[in-house]
Design a protein around this motif. Structure first.
Motif, mmCIF file in Angstrom:
data_model
loop_
_atom_site.group_PDB
_atom_site.id
_atom_site.type_symbol
_atom_site.label_atom_id
_atom_site.label_comp_id
_atom_site.label_asym_id
_atom_site.label_seq_id
_atom_site.Cartn_x
_atom_site.Cartn_y
_atom_site.Cartn_z
ATOM 1 N N ILE A 133 0.822 -1.198 0.000
ATOM 2 C CA ILE A 133 0.000 0.000 0.000
ATOM 3 C C ILE A 133 0.862 1.255 0.000
ATOM 4 O O ILE A 133 0.585 2.204 -0.714
ATOM 5 N N ARG A 136 1.928 1.935 -3.416
ATOM 6 C CA ARG A 136 0.894 2.523 -4.267
ATOM 7 C C ARG A 136 0.671 3.988 -3.936
ATOM 8 O O ARG A 136 0.461 4.810 -4.817
ATOM 9 N N ASP A 140 1.161 7.160 -6.431
ATOM 10 C CA ASP A 140 0.169 8.200 -6.697
ATOM 11 C C ASP A 140 0.753 9.585 -6.489
ATOM 12 O O ASP A 140 0.372 10.547 -7.152
ATOM 13 N N ASN B 140 -12.101 2.429 -9.542
ATOM 14 C CA ASN B 140 -10.811 1.905 -9.098
ATOM 15 C C ASN B 140 -10.968 1.351 -7.687
ATOM 16 O O ASN B 140 -11.002 2.097 -6.708
ATOM 17 N N PHE B 142 -9.020 -0.202 -5.713
ATOM 18 C CA PHE B 142 -7.929 0.089 -4.782
ATOM 19 C C PHE B 142 -8.119 1.455 -4.145
ATOM 20 O O PHE B 142 -8.063 1.606 -2.926
ATOM 21 N N LYS B 143 -8.404 2.451 -4.990
ATOM 22 C CA LYS B 143 -8.584 3.805 -4.459
ATOM 23 C C LYS B 143 -9.833 3.898 -3.606
ATOM 24 O O LYS B 143 -9.844 4.602 -2.593
ATOM 25 N N LEU B 146 -8.903 2.463 -0.266
ATOM 26 C CA LEU B 146 -7.966 3.333 0.439
ATOM 27 C C LEU B 146 -8.638 4.616 0.917
ATOM 28 O O LEU B 146 -8.604 4.957 2.103
ATOM 29 N N ASP B 233 -6.716 -6.457 -10.098
ATOM 30 C CA ASP B 233 -5.937 -5.359 -9.532
ATOM 31 C C ASP B 233 -6.798 -4.140 -9.249
ATOM 32 O O ASP B 233 -6.306 -3.120 -8.811
#
Lengths: 289, 513
Positions: A133, A136, A140, B140, B142-143, B146, B233
């Motif tokens: 994480i 990532r 970004d 997305n 993942f975003k 998060l 992913d």
């Protein structure tokens, strides 16, 4: 009566001599075992006749070829990267660790115990888990690959507050009456820290700087993640690890040795100069748990 | 089991004493676990009571509040501003504005997507200009995960701030009623370098820990309940979604879909514990032994011996470990030397031998770890040994104790007493000792029995190196890595809790002053 005593003491002396001799032998053997890898690495870094692994230690031809090859490779960049990271981390991490440990040692506030317990539990999670994480997030922010250096600094420094144990232990040993006396004289808490505690805390400050400076030289896993195969963003550990992989070891083995020497010398000199503080910190840390 | 009083205990023979200590150690474990559950129960009870009290307090504050207080329930900080505490009020107000702005612009979207982790995946869409189908990207996952977690953090922070704002109003109202002066903005600023200096000091470190440690850990725990991997992913290939506990089932069931994960997991866990045990205790006792040798009266050049050992700490581990691993390679120096001497006929494959479940590589990593670890332990032991009062040894010698008795009755109890907690942390950090294993063997040699498992398991793989292997490569199974990580946490936490709860009782039984 006197004779027997004398005999006994002679026997004691003899047995002491024997045991001391044994200890000397063990210590000499140990010193050799501990130093051999480093002697080998230095010797092989001067080997000219071949660049791959061989079964002998002493070079047949001596020369600086490997160091020159090192100078002409990406190693310079890696070295500079690591040095910048180490320097920045040494400064910033020390500030953060000192803030954290001083606060937890001196202040009694409502959430203090909960906070310490929480951080203890956090520390039980394998740090490896968070790398994906963090990678990532850095990606970004555009702080990976060629820009890995600021990204690595950010991550190292940001989570460094967790490592407050050793220096908190040190602050605990400075008597609180010093703080109180200064407070009675009208000093604010901030003045107590800067004028009274910090000058006394020199050993632990140096210890923190030293360990913070040394850690980035060895960090491998996360640095590899963040640089992600881009040579410009690598540190020495990641770059030189590549040299020992199957596809490169034939050409780069002696260069690895030379690189190892170049990395180890400054760190070792610094460490030996500040050894006293390191020993104090390590011993204190173990005693307090 | 029967409990003895101190007097009865002293009457027991040596063997009985040992047996008694051993049984009371194990007898204490269920109690420790029981206490843990009681503590958890108490925690939730207190939490429930606390929440109820908060609500009661908020309600009475509103009922008894004047218009300033009541207005603050909606517009944060209004009451503070109206009462002259401008700085506080403005900060409250600013926070509310930022929060509402964030929730309206982006936060709302993340929160609404969190239950599904994205609705529209990457798909082909008709493009009228090109007259063809082109790949279009949707949500997305993942975003969403998060920023969803981040938004929840933000909401919690907002609720806490709102509560603080209500409390402030109540306090201010009571102060004014009692005719006391309120703190001015200047007072607030001044207290940040004085009484409340801890807030200033902690602000930066805690923010860092929150964003770079807590947030990732929460995220990765949540990943264990999804199917996030190389193919899912979350953006480029496919979305990922919630899976419940199925990943835990995969790891812990005895026969998964063709792959026997639990056997693999059990094997790696066993080796991890064996490794941690030997790595901790070999270093501990040998380091202590070396320190005692150097400390012995009559040994000269103490400083030299110490310096030689300490120097090896300074050299970055990746150099020494990688180099040593190459020294023991098939065509390395050690084999070359042994062949030259004629002691062996064929090069020994130190890292590749799979005989006896990879016994040779396993022993090798433990031995080399001794080489790495002794200098640290020597330093620590030296510091502690010097603190043992010398007259203890003197008087024991007069009583006729030999060196071994002195060691077992004085040195060892003293060391164990002081370094008990250190041994525990060193055990758990050895369980997670990534560097030594990865740089020496990289987990090799490959364990053929576990070939079906993700991340090509090797005989020297610890849980932590296995976890790393799972997350690399195109097939990276992040969800599985995350489950393994949680299991590591559970094991470490259980060991720490049990030992910590039992440790003091051992200490008390130590007849050492």
């Amino acid at each position: 009566m006197n004779e027997t005593l004398e005999k006994r003491s002679m026997g004691l002396r003899a047995s002491r001599t024997i045991s001391n001799t044994l200890i000397y032998i063990v210590l000499v053997i140990m010193s050799v075992v501990w130093l051999i890898p480093f002697i080998c690495i230095v010797l092989q870094s001067f080997r000219v006749e071949s660049t791959w692994q061989v079964g002998y230690v002493i070079p047949q031809q001596w020369g600086w070829d490997n160091y020159i090859a090192l100078w002409n490779s990406d190693f310079k960049r890696w070295y500079l990267n690591t040095f910048i990271i180490a320097l920045a981390v040494a400064v910033l991490q020390t500030v953060i660790v000192l803030c954290m440990s001083y606060t937890l040692s001196r202040f009694r506030f409502k959430l203090r115990d909960g906070l310490m317990r929480f951080m203890l539990i956090l520390g039980m999670f394998p740090g490896m888990l968070t790398m994906i994480i963090l990678y990532r997030v850095l990606k970004d922010l555009g702080l990976t690959q060629a820009n890995a250096v600021p990204g690595l600094i950010l991550v190292y420094v940001a989570s460094s507050g967790m490592g407050y144990y050793v220096s908190k232990g040190f602050f605990d040993t400075i008597p609180k009456s010093l703080d109180e006396a200064a407070r009675v004289d009208g000093a604010t808490r901030a003045q107590v820290l800067t004028k009274i505690i910090l000058p006394l805390a020199k050993p632990i400050v140096i210890y923190t700087i030293l360990t913070a400076f040394m850690a980035p030289w060895g960090d491998f896993v996360f640095a590899r993640y963040v640089s992600f195969g881009t040579s410009a963003g690598m540190n020495v550990a990641v770059g030189m690890y590549g040299w020992l992989q199957l596809d490169q070891i034939g050409q780069k083995y002696t260069m690895f040795c030379a690189g190892g020497v170049v990395v180890a010398i400054p760190v070792t000199i610094l460490f030996m100069c500040l050894q006293k503080y390191y020993v104090e910190g390590v011993t204190g840390g173990a005693v307090k748990g | 089991m029967k409990r003895y009083s101190d007097l009865e205990f002293l009457k027991l023979s040596k063997g009985q004493k040992f047996l008694y200590k051993l049984t009371s150690f194990f007898a204490a474990i269920p109690r420790a676990i029981g206490n843990l559950f009681l503590a958890i129960g108490r925690f939730f009870k207190n939490l429930g009571l606390g929440v109820a009290n908060e609500f009661k307090d908020i309600f009475t504050t509103f009922k008894e509040g004047d218009w300033k207080t009541r207005a603050s329930f909606l517009v944060m900080g209004l009451g503070s501003i109206a009462r002259g505490q401008v700085l506080r009020g403005l900060l409250f107000l600013l926070f509310e504005i930022v929060f509402i702005f964030y929730m309206v612009t982006t936060g709302g979207y993340w929160m609404s997507m969190l239950p599904s982790l994205g609705k529209i995946g990457p798909h082909d869409e008709y493009n009228a200009v090109l007259d063809a189908y082109t790949k279009t990207y949707g949500d997305n996952s993942f975003k969403i995960l998060l920023y969803g977690v981040l938004t929840i953090f933000f909401i919690v922070a907002f609720l806490y701030t709102w509560r603080m704002n209500v409390k402030q109003n109540k306090i201010a109202q009571e102060y004014l009623k009692a005719g006391r002066r309120l703190k001015s903005s200047g007072d607030d600023l001044r207290s940040l370098v004085d009484e409340q200096f801890y807030k200033t000091l902690l602000a930066l470190p805690l923010t860092g820990i929150l964003i770079f440690t807590v947030l990732p850990i929460v995220f990765m725990i949540l990943v264990a309940f999804t199917n996030y991997d190389g193919t899912h992913d979350g953006y480029n290939n496919a979305l990922f979604g919630w899976q419940g506990f199925s990943n835990f089932r995969t790891l812990l069931t005895w026969s998964g879909s063709g792959v026997n994960y639990s056997a693999t997991f059990g094997e790696i866990l066993t080796w991890t514990l064996i490794w941690a045990f030997f790595a901790t205790f070999t270093n501990y006792f040998l380091g202590m032994f070396v320190a005692m040798m150097i400390n012995k009266k009559g040994i000269r050049l103490k400083k030299l011996w110490r310096t030689v050992l300490v120097m090896t700490i300074a050299i970055p581990q990746f150099i020494s470990l990688l180099y040593v691993s190459k020294m023991f390679a098939k065509n390395g120096i050690v084999n070359g030397l042994l062949l030259d001497l004629g002691w062996i006929k064929q090069a020994i494959d130190f890292w590749g031998s799979t005989a006896n479940n990879g016994l040779l590589p396993r022993v090798m990593v433990i031995v080399i770890n001794i080489w790495i670890g002794i200098p640290y332990l020597m330093l620590i032991a030296t510091g502690i040994l010097m603190n043992i009062p010398a007259d203890l040894y003197e008087s024991s010698r007069i009583d006729g104790a030999n060196a071994w008795q002195q060691y077992t009755k004085i040195t060892l109890p003293y060391m164990l007493f002081i370094t008990g907690p250190y041994l525990l942390t060193s055990f758990t950090s050895n369980m997670n000792n990534f560097n030594v294993i990865f740089l020496l063997t990289g987990g090799a040699p490959t364990n053929a029995a576990a070939s079906g498992a993700a991340g090509s398991v090797g005989y020297t793989d610890l849980l932590i190196t296995w976890l790393f292997k799972i997350t690399t490569g195109a097939e990276a199974q992040y969800y599985l890595a995350s489950v393994v990580g949680i299991m590591v946490f559970v094991v470490v936490a259980v060991i720490s809790l049990v030992v910590y709860n039992v440790l003091p009782s051992i200490k008390n039984e130590e007849d050492f002053q």
